[in-house]
Design an enzyme around this catalytic site. Sequence first.
Site, PDB file in Angstrom:
ATOM      1  N   ASP A 103       1.716   6.558   5.526  1.00 59.48           N
ATOM      2  CA  ASP A 103       0.728   5.617   5.008  1.00 59.48           C
ATOM      3  C   ASP A 103       1.206   4.916   3.747  1.00 59.48           C
ATOM      4  O   ASP A 103       0.495   4.089   3.191  1.00 59.48           O
ATOM      5  CB  ASP A 103      -0.599   6.339   4.762  1.00 59.48           C
ATOM      6  CG  ASP A 103      -1.798   5.442   4.983  1.00 59.48           C
ATOM      7  OD1 ASP A 103      -1.667   4.427   5.688  1.00 59.48           O
ATOM      8  OD2 ASP A 103      -2.882   5.755   4.453  1.00 59.48           O
ATOM      9  N   GLU A 138      -9.343   3.839   2.525  1.00 56.96           N
ATOM     10  CA  GLU A 138      -8.902   3.913   1.130  1.00 56.96           C
ATOM     11  C   GLU A 138      -7.849   2.888   0.774  1.00 56.96           C
ATOM     12  O   GLU A 138      -7.719   2.500  -0.394  1.00 56.96           O
ATOM     13  CB  GLU A 138      -8.393   5.325   0.818  1.00 56.96           C
ATOM     14  CG  GLU A 138      -6.947   5.611   1.174  1.00 56.96           C
ATOM     15  CD  GLU A 138      -6.622   5.439   2.665  1.00 56.96           C
ATOM     16  OE1 GLU A 138      -5.505   5.000   2.975  1.00 56.96           O
ATOM     17  OE2 GLU A 138      -7.491   5.740   3.508  1.00 56.96           O
ATOM     18  N   LYS A 186       0.854  -1.188   0.000  1.00 56.79           N
ATOM     19  CA  LYS A 186       0.000   0.000   0.000  1.00 56.79           C
ATOM     20  C   LYS A 186       0.893   1.242   0.000  1.00 56.79           C
ATOM     21  O   LYS A 186       1.727   1.414   0.892  1.00 56.79           O
ATOM     22  CB  LYS A 186      -0.902   0.004   1.230  1.00 56.79           C
ATOM     23  CG  LYS A 186      -1.688   1.303   1.435  1.00 56.79           C
ATOM     24  CD  LYS A 186      -2.418   1.311   2.785  1.00 56.79           C
ATOM     25  CE  LYS A 186      -3.020   2.675   3.076  1.00 56.79           C
ATOM     26  NZ  LYS A 186      -3.647   2.749   4.419  1.00 56.79           N
ATOM     27  N   LYS A 211      -9.718  13.233   8.360  1.00 59.79           N
ATOM     28  CA  LYS A 211      -9.153  12.862   9.653  1.00 59.79           C
ATOM     29  C   LYS A 211      -9.056  14.088  10.560  1.00 59.79           C
ATOM     30  O   LYS A 211      -8.993  15.223  10.070  1.00 59.79           O
ATOM     31  CB  LYS A 211      -7.740  12.286   9.472  1.00 59.79           C
ATOM     32  CG  LYS A 211      -7.662  10.954   8.769  1.00 59.79           C
ATOM     33  CD  LYS A 211      -6.211  10.538   8.601  1.00 59.79           C
ATOM     34  CE  LYS A 211      -6.091   9.185   7.915  1.00 59.79           C
ATOM     35  NZ  LYS A 211      -6.557   8.089   8.772  1.00 59.79           N
ATOM     36  N   ARG A 228      -7.572  -0.255   1.372  1.00 56.40           N
ATOM     37  CA  ARG A 228      -8.137  -1.501   0.853  1.00 56.40           C
ATOM     38  C   ARG A 228      -8.660  -1.333  -0.579  1.00 56.40           C
ATOM     39  O   ARG A 228      -8.772  -2.305  -1.315  1.00 56.40           O
ATOM     40  CB  ARG A 228      -9.242  -1.997   1.790  1.00 56.40           C
ATOM     41  CG  ARG A 228     -10.457  -1.099   1.898  1.00 56.40           C
ATOM     42  CD  ARG A 228     -11.268  -1.347   3.151  1.00 56.40           C
ATOM     43  NE  ARG A 228     -10.556  -0.878   4.344  1.00 56.40           N
ATOM     44  CZ  ARG A 228     -11.013  -1.043   5.591  1.00 56.40           C
ATOM     45  NH1 ARG A 228     -12.155  -1.657   5.801  1.00 56.40           N
ATOM     46  NH2 ARG A 228     -10.310  -0.600   6.618  1.00 56.40           N
ATOM     47  N   ASP A 234     -11.968   7.291   4.192  1.00 55.41           N
ATOM     48  CA  ASP A 234     -10.717   7.078   4.926  1.00 55.41           C
ATOM     49  C   ASP A 234     -10.344   5.602   4.979  1.00 55.41           C
ATOM     50  O   ASP A 234      -9.281   5.252   5.488  1.00 55.41           O
ATOM     51  CB  ASP A 234     -10.836   7.662   6.341  1.00 55.41           C
ATOM     52  CG  ASP A 234      -9.483   7.779   7.038  1.00 55.41           C
ATOM     53  OD1 ASP A 234      -8.464   7.849   6.323  1.00 55.41           O
ATOM     54  OD2 ASP A 234      -9.439   7.783   8.284  1.00 55.41           O
ATOM     55  N   ASP A 236      -2.393  10.606   3.490  1.00 58.83           N
ATOM     56  CA  ASP A 236      -3.785  10.229   3.704  1.00 58.83           C
ATOM     57  C   ASP A 236      -4.491  11.238   4.595  1.00 58.83           C
ATOM     58  O   ASP A 236      -4.358  11.204   5.815  1.00 58.83           O
ATOM     59  CB  ASP A 236      -3.860   8.832   4.331  1.00 58.83           C
ATOM     60  CG  ASP A 236      -5.298   8.378   4.542  1.00 58.83           C
ATOM     61  OD1 ASP A 236      -6.190   8.948   3.882  1.00 58.83           O
ATOM     62  OD2 ASP A 236      -5.508   7.460   5.346  1.00 58.83           O
TER      63      ASP A 236
END
Length: 500
Positions: free
Chosen positions: A290, A351, A267, A279, A353, A349, A272
Amino acid sequence: MLINAKHADACKVKTACLVIGIAEGGKLDTLGKTLDTACDGALSKLLKRGDLAGKAGQTLLVPGLAGISAERLLLVGTGKDKTLSERTLRKITASALTTLKSLGGKDAVFALSEQSVKGRDHYGKARLISETLLQGVYVFDRFKSQKADAIALKQCTLLASSKADLAEITRGAQHAQAIADGAAFTRDLGNLPGNLCHPSFIAEQAQALGKAHKKLSIEVLTEKDLLKLGMGAFMAVAQGSAQPPRLVIMHYQGGAKDEAPYALVGKGITFDTGGISLKPGAGMDEMKYDMCGAATVLGTFRALVELDLPINVVGLLACAENMPSGHATRPGDIVTSMSGQTVEILNTDAEGRLVLCDTLTYAERFKPRAVIDIATLTGACIVALGSNVSGLMGNHEPLIKQILKAGESADDRAWQLPLYDEYQEQLDSPFADIANIGGPKAGTITAGCFLSRFAKNYHWAHLDIAGTAWVSGGKDKGATGRPVPMLTQYLLDRAAEAKA
């Protein structure tokens, strides 16, 4: 810093500093007694004065003693247990390094190979010591006007007490050097700010690595390519950002051309914000980490090419930036993934996956032996496991066991979480095939359940590294380089099977 190994008489070895272990109570082991005899009892007299209790990690620097060639002697306490734990071995090595970094000597010799460590042979001990030393000299001050003072220490040598042990100690040091180089690469990428480390930058880093190694080739898919492939989930994350997404494919050809590869999927959300599901502002700066899944794959490939392993490996870096904008995905939007499954995005959020599910579908074309995805996926994993171990799930128990074993060997552990069918129900959507979140319960597991729906055609495992990829806040804040040691060990194990 370089790490090597040699067999020599500890009394005669010429070095700026000789490091030896002293048990609690000032007890001398076989090596200590040999050194004590060489210096006519000066070492035992010193210990009798009580200057060093021998508790794990305590150190005492001693000027050169007559009869011993080393310019200095660094005594480091090993504690009261005859058999040390891995934690203790790392602690005493790190304590010794702290002292060595404050000295002017350019080299040091570690005479710790005879210390008994639970579950560790000479190779295993050498790797732990070497990795601890190399991790301990890592510095990230690229953006500091005032750089950290360079340490004088440039080389550490692991002393083998017998010629029979030298080969394994040397091998342990060599493997540690490659793993530490890979972990440092991962740490550097993780520590970079999001305004510099964006998807195109990660692609460029992969391409630079590919140019430096003949067995490694790189392919980069752009936004147009992703749209042609039908990666609607991936693009749903990327569409809110001015930074274009990239899917980076890394091919390492160490085995036969027709040999099925192992695949690592990372990933790479370079920043993010949470998107429209924004967030909280506090601590959001850490969302530059991230992308540590993608950075981990890059670091593992860096170690892989240095080790020149006789296997084939594919790396897939799913890189995008998750931003709020007029083009960003909205909660409630429905997208079609590359697999054809539709996804209702209830929370933008969640995201990671989404980029991973399409990348896992893409991985099918390589007909892999096994696929491992690595992602800073859920805050729930930190709640469940803290920062000590990574979360692990998958659809193939032998693969799970291989990863757990590799984590134990590398001292970079994972813990298996259940992936029962009952959890899948939390992802039901009244409007699409699947929702991208499963509610407040078992968030790490339902994230794994989501990914499992896109990994049914091969053996697959998922590593949630949200708690292990970086240290949050404080003076030690920064990327850790984990789980590069675990994944490199996994590939070393597969290479060993290939040779057998």
